[in-house]
Design a protein around this motif. Sequence first.
Motif, PDB file in Angstrom:
ATOM      1  N   GLU A   1      71.896  28.245 -56.017  1.00  0.00           N
ATOM      2  CA  GLU A   1      73.318  28.388 -55.674  1.00  0.00           C
ATOM      3  C   GLU A   1      73.643  27.658 -54.370  1.00  0.00           C
ATOM      4  O   GLU A   1      74.635  26.934 -54.254  1.00  0.00           O
TER       5      GLU A   1
ATOM      6  N   VAL B   1      75.843  35.181 -55.824  1.00  0.00           N
ATOM      7  CA  VAL B   1      77.254  35.562 -55.987  1.00  0.00           C
ATOM      8  C   VAL B   1      77.636  35.607 -57.455  1.00  0.00           C
ATOM      9  O   VAL B   1      78.353  36.516 -57.903  1.00  0.00           O
ATOM     10  N   ALA B   2      77.162  34.625 -58.242  1.00  0.00           N
ATOM     11  CA  ALA B   2      77.515  34.574 -59.664  1.00  0.00           C
ATOM     12  C   ALA B   2      77.024  35.817 -60.397  1.00  0.00           C
ATOM     13  O   ALA B   2      77.708  36.337 -61.290  1.00  0.00           O
TER      14      ALA B   2
ATOM     15  N   LYS C   1      76.616  38.700 -58.985  1.00  0.00           N
ATOM     16  CA  LYS C   1      77.091  39.871 -58.227  1.00  0.00           C
ATOM     17  C   LYS C   1      75.933  40.633 -57.575  1.00  0.00           C
ATOM     18  O   LYS C   1      75.907  41.877 -57.551  1.00  0.00           O
TER      19      LYS C   1
ATOM     20  N   GLU D   1      81.081  41.827 -51.776  1.00  0.00           N
ATOM     21  CA  GLU D   1      80.970  40.844 -50.697  1.00  0.00           C
ATOM     22  C   GLU D   1      81.339  41.427 -49.344  1.00  0.00           C
ATOM     23  O   GLU D   1      80.670  41.192 -48.341  1.00  0.00           O
TER      24      GLU D   1
ATOM     25  N   GLN E   1      82.271  32.797 -49.858  1.00  0.00           N
ATOM     26  CA  GLN E   1      83.437  32.232 -50.537  1.00  0.00           C
ATOM     27  C   GLN E   1      83.118  30.837 -51.085  1.00  0.00           C
ATOM     28  O   GLN E   1      83.543  30.467 -52.170  1.00  0.00           O
TER      29      GLN E   1
ATOM     30  N   LYS F   1      80.286  29.884 -52.113  1.00  0.00           N
ATOM     31  CA  LYS F   1      79.407  30.055 -53.274  1.00  0.00           C
ATOM     32  C   LYS F   1      80.158  30.543 -54.506  1.00  0.00           C
ATOM     33  O   LYS F   1      79.690  30.380 -55.626  1.00  0.00           O
ATOM     34  N   ASN F   2      81.319  31.140 -54.293  1.00  0.00           N
ATOM     35  CA  ASN F   2      82.012  31.830 -55.381  1.00  0.00           C
ATOM     36  C   ASN F   2      82.908  30.879 -56.171  1.00  0.00           C
ATOM     37  O   ASN F   2      84.088  31.121 -56.334  1.00  0.00           O
TER      38      ASN F   2
END
Length: 678
Positions: free
Chosen positions: A310, A432-433, A435, A459, A495, A497-498
């Motif tokens: 990521e 992040v993907a 969660k 987050e 953010q 990464k999201n």
Amino acid sequence: MVSSTEYGSHTWDLSLTVDHQYEDVDKEFGVTVTGDLHVGGLMLKLVEKIEKAQDWSDYAFWWEQKKCWLLKTHWTLDKCGVQADAKLIFTTQHKMLRLRLPNMKTVRLKVSFSSTVFRAVSDICKMLNIRRSEELSLLKQSEGTLKKKKKKDKNNKEPATEDVINLCNSPMSSGSPANSGLYSKTMTPIYDPVSGSPASSTITWFSDGSLNEQNCSILALSHPTCSPEMLAEMYQPRTLADKAKLNAGWLDSSRSLMEQGVVEEDQLLLRFKYYTFFDLNPKYDAVRINQIYEQARWAILLEEIDCTEEEMLIFAALQAYHVSKLSLSSETQDSTCESEVDEVEAALSNLEVTLEGGSKSNILEDITDIPKLADNLKLVRPKKLTLKAIKTYWFIFRDTSISYFKNKESALGEPIEKLNLKGCEVVPDVNVAAKKFGIKLLIPVADGMNEVYLRCDNEDQYARWMAACVLASKGRTMADSSYQPEVQKILSFLQMKNWTMCSQASSEPENVDMKPECFVSPRYTKKFKSKQLIARILEAHQNVSQMSLVEAKLRFIQAWQSLPEFGLSYYIVRFKGSKKDDVLGVSYNRLIRIDMATGDPITTWRFSNMKQWNVNWEIRQVAIEFDQNVSIAFTCLSADCKIIHEYIGGYIFLSTRSKDHSETLDEELFHKLTGGQE
């Protein structure tokens, strides 16, 4: 018996070699001298024998056998220890040197071979317009990193002759030091925050025009990336032992280049040695910011520092589809946008690394009301031979400790366990993907490190708890003024990464002219097909597409600083009493003992708890004493122990810097902390 007067007046012949370019003049001269002749008098006698009228002011005697300069011209030959068998070479103190910069460009310039490396680097940085020269040093590539390269390059001639930026008309070419006022507060070149090049009204401030507008642009802008073939030819460390080779060749800052075997036209690496980037300012630091960015970029591409898939895609998006594109287009841009300056300065407030022992905030902590965190978190404890045990508890974070309870109602009683985080290692465990927002804590105990995992729900919760853990590891509480900026920095990185939340893709992978192999490390090139990489890089790019060029570089540096291994320089050592070799990681605020086989941290020692350190030069052993009667001693196997000694002293020296003080460095203090007594 001969009287001392008669002995002192005894004359003898001294053979001198002159390093000059005249074909019609001999290079070997014999001079009749006495022991009470001073070095300056010897120079005068020699110049009279040469009979060539020229400026000899940059010349000095180099003593070949003892590898030292005779720079104290008022000293007598007896005091210097010079006798008839001495081989003295009369040569220039400033010589041509090739420097490979972090952006892989080579500059050729005249450098003092008689000054200490610390002073020489300061002069070099003034020529290149890089502030805070104390963060950089010169590195000689170790044989281990060159052998692999030579095997691959057997049939290839050394490239890069066309890439050399020749700065030989620099202020130092005449033997005079660089202009000390090059970047004083009243005469500082101002940079366009978009293009990164000096404003036309200030370009004339560069001394003698050695760093002209074109050369400055080359140093301040990122240019099209290397080919995958070039990347494959470069040294890529696979293990911790390989990474230790990268740090073996740092030159001794207290000695001159000539004393360390460097000769004219040699090539050295100019690198940021100390990972404490103080007072970054886009108005004055276009070259410095770009070179830090480039050092980070190459470290990630060559896998000198590990990162997740990521994170690699974020780095690829920032460098590939953003910095590269903007750098190419910025050559035609010539406007300064105030809003972009504000954005960059806002990013900088989250970027700077604050050192323990550095300047304190003017805002005093209210010790009667230390903030606390209280939340339901999952506790994960790895168990041997069984699955991980995951259970939800009520956690309270107060001061620098975490306590956890069975539930919220039982928080008034005794906790199940209280964890003191001071001196612990804090490692992010985030996807992040998926969660997944985890915090890995390695807490020092008597027999090593106690491993604890915390799992957060989202987050925002992760950012607050992660920031608190990071500060607590340094002995600070949430009342510290750096807590909120730390939270914002973590949220900003999350953010970026999201990108999966954004549905719109900027363009189809088929329509994009990009070589993804140039922007990700070989590990991920092997894992994914080219089209897959392009698609994922474009997805990641959506969250950074609105950034200006300088902001994108700063975000890249910020993301690099967020990696768990950031700022660690590795050395192979043998601890006193141990039967096996370990790896020692040296960072800006701590030392880490690492198991060479597994890569796991064993123990951490913080500089803030250090009472003293010294070196036994006879057995080349470094000994360090910490608070609570903790002491360690080790010998360095992958490099000279002087390098580690200088690293520790250098980081402590850098922690004394303050924005309130002038930019003049206390060179005497630096040498006192780093020089040692060999």
